[in-house]
Design an enzyme around this catalytic site. Sequence first.
Site, short mmCIF file in Angstrom:
data_model
loop_
_atom_site.label_atom_id
_atom_site.label_comp_id
_atom_site.label_asym_id
_atom_site.label_seq_id
_atom_site.Cartn_x
_atom_site.Cartn_y
_atom_site.Cartn_z
CB THR A 78 14.40 -44.60 -30.74
OG1 THR A 78 13.17 -43.94 -31.04
CG2 THR A 78 14.86 -45.36 -31.98
CB THR A 92 13.58 -39.23 -27.09
OG1 THR A 92 14.89 -38.88 -26.68
CG2 THR A 92 12.64 -38.07 -26.81
CB CYS A 93 10.32 -42.68 -29.63
SG CYS A 93 11.23 -41.74 -30.89
CB SER A 94 10.61 -45.99 -25.70
OG SER A 94 10.62 -46.66 -26.94
#
Length: 245
Positions: A47, A49-51
Site C-alpha cells: 500500500t 504510505t507503507c511502501s
Amino acid sequence: MLENREGQAVPQVTFNTRQNNEWVQITSDDLFKGKNVIVFALPGAFTPTCSSTHLPRYNELAQVFAENGIDDIICLSVNDPFVMDAWAGDQSAENISMLPDGNGDFSRGMGMLVNKADLGFGDRSWRYSMLVRDGVIEKMFIEPDVPGDPFEVSDADTMLNYLNPEAQPPKRITLIGKPGCSHCTRAKAALNERGLKFEEITVGSHGVSLATLHAVSGRGTTPQIFIEGEHVGGADELEAWLAAQ
C-alpha cells in the site's frame, strides 16, 4: 477506542510463516523473549504510505537502531506470508523481519484490529509502532483515531528520537551514474570506504535519461551526487566534501 498497552506483555500468539519454502511456526516468545524489539504495524503490504515511507525508513535506520540496543525490527501486517515475503523482496528490506499476522490474532490481542471493509480490505491492523523489551511493551506510538490512514507518530524517526534524542541518522545519499563510468566507480569506492550507504540510480534504466540527469542536476556528466537533497556534484566534488567532514 485504540488502547495504549504500555507496561503490558505482548499477546501470546503463534504465527505461521514461510522459511526456505517451508511452513515454520513462530511464537511470541521466539520473537520477544530476552530481546529489545521494535514493531511497526501497518494496514497492508504494497500500500502507498507503507511502501513509500513507513517500511523504507525503518530499513534505512536499522543500523542506527542496532547501535542503540535494538535486536530486531519487525514489520507486522494482516497479510499472508507469501505477500509479506514478496513485499520484502520488492522493497529490498533486508534489515526488517516481516511478520504475517494472517488471521489478525496478534492485532486483535493488541486491540489494534480494525475493519476496513469500506476499502475491501476486511480486518486489518491499525498503524502504530512500539518498543518491546523482553516481551513487555515499554512505549507505543499509535496513530490518531481519525478517518483515513493517518501517519504522524509511528514513523522510524519518532521511534529513534524516543530511544536516543542524540542519535544521528545516516545521511541520505543518491548517486546518479551510468554503466562503464570510471568516475562513478571512483565515487562509489569513496562512499564505501567511509561506510556510507547510498542509493544508486542508473541512467538508461527505469525511464532515467541524460535529459533527466540534466534536469535535476544542471549537468550532463556522471556521476552526480546528492546528499540530503543538496547537489554536491561529481566525483571530485564528492571527495572534497568527504575530506571536509
